[in-house]
Design an enzyme around this catalytic site. Sequence first.
Site, PDB file in Angstrom:
ATOM      1  N   GLY A   5      49.406  37.363 111.995  1.00  0.00           N
ATOM      2  CA  GLY A   5      48.289  37.766 111.154  1.00  0.00           C
ATOM      3  C   GLY A   5      46.952  37.521 111.818  1.00  0.00           C
ATOM      4  O   GLY A   5      46.792  36.586 112.622  1.00  0.00           O
ATOM      5  N   ASP A   7      44.293  36.301 110.594  1.00  0.00           N
ATOM      6  CA  ASP A   7      43.747  34.977 110.267  1.00  0.00           C
ATOM      7  C   ASP A   7      44.260  33.914 111.222  1.00  0.00           C
ATOM      8  O   ASP A   7      43.508  33.033 111.659  1.00  0.00           O
ATOM      9  CB  ASP A   7      44.068  34.592 108.822  1.00  0.00           C
ATOM     10  N   ARG A   8      45.529  34.020 111.602  1.00  0.00           N
ATOM     11  CA  ARG A   8      46.117  33.034 112.515  1.00  0.00           C
ATOM     12  C   ARG A   8      45.543  33.195 113.930  1.00  0.00           C
ATOM     13  O   ARG A   8      45.288  32.212 114.615  1.00  0.00           O
ATOM     14  CB  ARG A   8      47.633  33.170 112.514  1.00  0.00           C
ATOM     15  N   THR A  30      46.433  31.315 100.738  1.00  0.00           N
ATOM     16  CA  THR A  30      47.437  31.851  99.822  1.00  0.00           C
ATOM     17  C   THR A  30      48.817  31.411 100.289  1.00  0.00           C
ATOM     18  O   THR A  30      49.645  30.952  99.512  1.00  0.00           O
ATOM     19  CB  THR A  30      47.349  33.389  99.764  1.00  0.00           C
ATOM     20  N   THR A  82      53.445  15.092  81.107  1.00  0.00           N
ATOM     21  CA  THR A  82      53.865  16.315  81.804  1.00  0.00           C
ATOM     22  C   THR A  82      52.842  16.786  82.829  1.00  0.00           C
ATOM     23  O   THR A  82      53.204  17.119  83.961  1.00  0.00           O
ATOM     24  CB  THR A  82      54.147  17.429  80.779  1.00  0.00           C
TER      25      THR A  82
END
Length: 157
Positions: A5, A7-8, A30, A82
């Site tokens: 990608g 971004d990488r 994400t 919880t």
Amino acid sequence: PKEVGADRIVNAVAAHEIYRRDVIIIDFGTATTYCAVTEAGNYLGGCICPGVRISSDALFERAAKLPRVELELPKSIICKNTVSSMQAGILYGYIGQVEYIVNKIKKEMVAMGYENPYVIATGGLANLIAKSTDVIDKVDSSLTLEGLRIIYDKIKE
């Protein structure tokens, strides 16, 4: 390279130019991506995991009685309600994942003959995760933007 990608690639370019050493880059977006880059600028590869928010959203959406929770780290992993139980499970579980994957990548890089890599975290939850583990050496929240600037400057020349 065609499968990695953008971004990488941008993060790898920035890490190589800024840090000039063997690095592991963790990008908490994400998806959470892990990239191994050598001091010489060689992109060795990495792995991709579901991001923290995607994981927590899946828990909320698929478990009928569990509420949506803020991603805040509770003081203890032994919780009495919880919401804090979910927060502890999501975040401490994710921290454990980060520690395991970073240690595994470091071990493989050292076995290939690279130095003990410097670990850089970026992305939305980098600070939250980095505060709770010692496997992250630096949070660089502008790494991706710096990478874009570096690439732009190289193209402009």
